[in-house]
Design a protein around this motif. Structure first.
Motif, short mmCIF file in Angstrom:
data_model
loop_
_atom_site.label_atom_id
_atom_site.label_comp_id
_atom_site.label_asym_id
_atom_site.label_seq_id
_atom_site.Cartn_x
_atom_site.Cartn_y
_atom_site.Cartn_z
N ASN A 5 46.21 19.14 -121.01
CA ASN A 5 45.88 19.45 -119.57
C ASN A 5 44.71 18.37 -119.52
N TYR A 34 41.81 18.76 -118.35
CA TYR A 34 40.41 19.46 -118.77
C TYR A 34 40.15 19.50 -120.28
N GLN A 37 53.11 26.04 -121.93
CA GLN A 37 52.11 26.20 -121.06
C GLN A 37 50.72 26.40 -121.46
N THR A 60 50.14 22.91 -121.90
CA THR A 60 49.66 21.96 -120.83
C THR A 60 48.93 22.84 -119.66
N ASP A 61 48.87 23.91 -119.63
CA ASP A 61 47.86 24.49 -118.36
C ASP A 61 46.62 25.15 -118.74
N ALA A 80 41.72 32.12 -114.31
CA ALA A 80 42.65 31.05 -113.68
C ALA A 80 42.24 30.40 -112.40
N THR A 81 42.53 29.21 -112.28
CA THR A 81 42.21 28.64 -111.11
C THR A 81 43.66 28.31 -110.38
N GLU A 82 43.74 27.77 -109.18
CA GLU A 82 45.03 27.52 -108.52
C GLU A 82 45.91 26.78 -109.51
N GLU A 83 45.60 25.95 -110.44
CA GLU A 83 46.50 25.20 -111.06
C GLU A 83 46.52 25.39 -112.87
N ASN A 84 45.48 26.05 -113.18
CA ASN A 84 45.16 25.88 -114.65
C ASN A 84 44.80 27.49 -114.98
#
Length: 276
Positions: free
Chosen positions: A36, A38, A141, A144-145, A98-102
């Motif tokens: 990710n 971040y 995930q 990666t997320d 959670a955010t919109e993508e992570n």
């Protein structure tokens, strides 16, 4: 004359799921997923076992605690999707953010960052009845997320065996090494060699072996009682050419810390002081 085209070259599609993908003499394909954006993780350590019930999660948490006590920033990726135990050991019951993508991991009281399927379920006691490819995808995930941030060590608590999920971790994550957990029984030690063999085929070094259930100490006389038989861990480790990182007895203090969900304050004295 034009050079004949090699039609036997490996491709991502043809090599997917192959245990020899990283050692094949044909074109080597890198299946590792990028972290990710971040996340900045210096070392990824997998904790594996040949079979279940040998205390792999206990060893994972103990190694994480050892590194936290040394001042390192640490995370635990709980890849044992169908049998997650890390959050409860640390007393973590809040849901991951959670955010919109992570996905945002939870943080234990000692600062350890934790990601587990239990932190995503509405009911953490609900069974996870998923097929292997779905479980493997979720583990991927979690790499990666998830916004891990800056970590010195990320410990991956793997499910037992040499199936889909360990293969996914070995191929998809930049694993720097593995620690193998065993117990004194000859059967378990035989299966340990399978886990070591898988790591070798995937070109991942074995950093050491930890034996659990080595003995129980009599509370009256202090004698060590070998409940599961004599230990042969030194011989097994010597055969594999790796160090023994620790021999853990059945210890009620450690067991109580797990049951009372306060592993964030544990110091495991049975695992040697080592840099992984």
């Amino acid at each position: 004359m034009a050079e004949e085209q090699n039609t036997n070259e490996c491709t991502e599609e043809s090599c997917a799921g192959c245990a020899h993908a990283d050692t094949c003499s044909s074109k080597k394909t890198d299946f590792r997923e990028p972290a990710n954006m971040y996340s900045s993780i210096k070392k990824v350590i997998g904790v594996v076992s040949g079979k279940g019930g040998v205390g792999k999660s206990l060893v994972t948490a103990s190694l994480a605690r050892m590194m936290r006590e040394k001042g390192y920033t640490v995370g635990i990726l709980d890849a044992d999707i169908t049998g997650p135990s890390i959050p409860k050991m640390y007393g973590v019951h809040t849901k991951a953010g959670a955010t919109e993508e992570n996905i945002i991991p939870c943080t234990a009281k000692d600062g350890t960052k934790i990601m587990s399927v239990n932190l995503l379920l509405e009911d953490e006691s609900a069974p996870v009845i998923w097929r292997g490819p779905i479980i493997a995808s979720v583990v991927k995930q979690f790499w990666t997320d998830v916004m891990w941030g800056d970590l010195d060590y990320l410990f991956v608590d793997m499910p037992p065996g040499t199936g889909d999920v360990p293969l996914t971790v070995f191929q998809s994550l930049p694993v720097d090494g593995v620690v193998i957990v065993t117990s004194p029984q000859d059967l378990v030690q035989m299966i340990v060699k399978k886990a070591a063999g898988m790591a070798e085929q995937m070109n991942i070094p074995v950093l050491g072996v930890v034996e659990n259930y080595s003995y129980v100490k009599c509370p009256d006389c202090g004698r060590e009682i070998k409940v599961f038989g004599e230990s042969h861990i030194e011989e097994v480790a010597a055969e594999m050419g790796v160090p023994v990182l620790g021999k853990m007895p059945i210890d009620m203090d450690l067991a109580n810390a797990v049951e009372e969900e306060r592993f964030y304050e544990v110091t495991n004295p049975y695992i040697g002081d080592t840099e992984l």
